[in-house]
Design an enzyme around this catalytic site. Structure first.
Site, mmCIF file in Angstrom:
data_model
loop_
_atom_site.group_PDB
_atom_site.id
_atom_site.type_symbol
_atom_site.label_atom_id
_atom_site.label_comp_id
_atom_site.label_asym_id
_atom_site.label_seq_id
_atom_site.Cartn_x
_atom_site.Cartn_y
_atom_site.Cartn_z
ATOM 1 N N ASP A 7 0.217 -7.696 1.394
ATOM 2 C CA ASP A 7 0.572 -6.283 1.559
ATOM 3 C C ASP A 7 2.081 -6.099 1.622
ATOM 4 O OD1 ASP A 7 0.128 -3.548 1.728
ATOM 5 O OD2 ASP A 7 -0.013 -3.549 3.913
ATOM 6 N N SER A 23 4.558 2.641 7.975
ATOM 7 C CA SER A 23 4.231 1.486 7.132
ATOM 8 C C SER A 23 5.430 1.075 6.295
ATOM 9 C CB SER A 23 3.055 1.818 6.212
ATOM 10 O OG SER A 23 1.868 1.940 6.936
ATOM 11 N N HIS A 81 0.809 -1.221 0.000
ATOM 12 C CA HIS A 81 0.000 0.000 0.000
ATOM 13 C C HIS A 81 0.841 1.270 0.000
ATOM 14 C CE1 HIS A 81 0.349 -0.214 4.522
ATOM 15 N NE2 HIS A 81 0.414 1.091 4.377
#
Length: 475
Positions: free
Chosen positions: A146, A220, A116
């Site tokens: 992911d 992230s 992402h």
């Protein structure tokens, strides 16, 4: 008299001081912990010095064509009215920017990050702590996990991957990344839980490590590191009503990241094994209804007739306990264990069937990417129904065709339910087909009534829309 009082007070003062005196603990065992120290103070600075250079900032950009704001300007009369000689005002393309973190996992510049973070990016830049910035090539990306792999040219410091299977709840960890773009930041915490599913993303292959180390937007793709300086997770998600850290963060285990990384580097995509079953968690009620002594394993609710499990002989009602030597105690563990095995691999599945343990050899199929999000290995009175509160009738071939069921499906069709009855409360719906009750086939209302004549919970095997699953009803 005054002299005697003074002596008494002095004696009391001495006695009180002796009682409050702290005696050395002669029998205390030596500490077995080995805290990291720096300059005589407990610190993680030495670890951070080693691993921080391998954690990078990732900036991505993509251009989005601006929408036509005033379509009526295509009318010549309106253009003249507004004094527009050259047509519509030109709208500039919009630039969408993303921020995240990444981890260098090889000296020649391969970098792990989240899918992402770079999803849809047309340009990706990688910034290192010493200030250098590199253009990155996207090697491959895997939305179900992911994860993504980037490549930059050069020779770099590496963060070694640890074994996430050995991580224990309570272990101290460090989270390193660039939260909110403020610059590289280190936070500390512990492993709060393992094997978490959040459903916050694609949700296909979630097996998160949960941590209370502070993670925010921009973390992230960054590193979750143990006290040996090993990468044990890729920080991926937070759970928060405000969008900021509240101490519930999730990281992708390093063993899953290693498998995905290797496949992306090798072929640019990820291939996953498929067993071809629809598993259910074994609740205490289901276990009791099925005559099991414990809730270990995963209940097979249905089997894909064209899948690997069917070819190997698995049946609805089997309890899967192990794949090879690995125990699987919930549907998520089963799905991840199968998915991380190459298609075509033969595995040994340990099952319990009718109270007896046995082993089956299964050659795994391949999970198609388009089905990754909704694959198998995912989790789901009136006449005839007596105390269950259901109205049923035998399923005919014509009705089965109308419901889109396979021709070999037999059982009792649920026509109606008492809205406050036990079956409705348990989740039975009109149109369901009762295939079995307490492991007995139900081809007629008499079959069902014989089972219901015995008091106690009833375990139904239902077929809903072509998929079977078990349901316990207390009445």
């Amino acid at each position: 008299m005054r002299l005697m009082l003074a002596v008494a007070l002095a004696a009391l003062s001495v006695s009180s001081c002796n009682r409050n005196k702290i005696e050395p603990q002669r029998s205390s065992p030596p500490s077995t912990a080995a805290p990291v120290s720096s300059g005589g103070q407990h610190s993680f600075a030495d670890i951070v010095d080693r691993v921080a250079p391998a954690v990078v900032t990732i900036r991505s950009e993509r251009r989005v064509r601006a929408p036509q704001q005033f379509p009526f300007f295509s009318d010549p009369m309106l253009r003249e009215f507004f004094g527009l000689r050259g047509g519509q005002p030109r709208q500039r393309d919009q630039v969408q920017r993303g921020l995240g973190s990444g981890v260098v996992v090889s000296e020649d510049g391969y970098i792990l990050t989240n899918h992402h973070v770079i999803d849809g990016a047309q340009e990706i830049k990688v910034e290192f702590t010493e200030g250098k910035t590199y253009s990155a090539q996207l090697i491959g990306s895997d939305p179900p996990s992911d994860l993504a792999v980037l490549k930059v040219s050069g020779k770099f410091a590496v963060l070694p991957l640890g074994d996430s299977d050995k991580v224990r709840v309570g272990d101290v960890v460090l989270a390193i990344g660039n939260p909110l773009g403020v610059g590289q930041t280190v936070t500390s915490g512990i492993i709060s839980a393992k094997g978490r599913q959040t459903g916050l993303s694609d949700g296909s292959f979630e097996d998160f490590l949960q941590t209370d180390a502070a993670i925010n937007r921009g973390n992230s793709g960054g590193a979750l590191v143990n006290t040996r300086g090993e990468l044990i997770g890729i920080n991926s998600q937070i759970l928060s009503p405000t969008g900021g850290n509240i101490g519930i963060g999730f990281s992708i285990p390093s063993n899953m990241a290693r498998e995905v990384r290797d496949q992306l580097i090798k072929r640019g995509n990820v291939r996953r094994g498929q067993l071809g079953v629809y598993p259910q968690a074994l609740s205490a009620e289901l276990a009791a209804g099925l005559g099991l002594k414990d809730t270990k394993g995963v209940l097979v609710g249905d089997v894909d007739p064209n899948g690997a499990a069917a070819r190997a002989g698995l049946r609805p009602g089997d309890i899967i306990r192990k794949i090879d030597n690995d125990e699987v105690n919930n549907p998520n563990a089963l799905r991840n264990r199968v998915a991380m095995t190459d298609p075509g691999t033969e595995v040994t599945i340990t099952i319990v069937r009718e109270g007896k343990e046995q082993q089956l050899k299964v050659k795994l199929g391949e999970l198609r990417a388009s089905a990754a999000g909704t694959s198998q290995e995912d989790d789901p009175g009136p006449e005839g129904g007596g105390r269950l509160g259901v109205a049923v009738q035998p399923l005919t071939p014509d009705v089965a065709r109308q419901l889109g069921l396979r021709s070999n499906v037999t059982g009792l069709l649920v026509r109606d339910l008492a809205p406050d009855g036990p079956a409705a409360e348990a989740g039975v719906q009109p149109g369901d087909v009762i295939v079995e009750a307490n492991r007995q086939p139900t081809r007629s209302t008499a079959d069902l009534q014989r089972v219901l004549a015995n008091r106690g919970p009833v375990v139904l095997l239902l077929n809903r829309g072509g998929r079977t699953f078990f349901l316990t009803i207390r009445s």
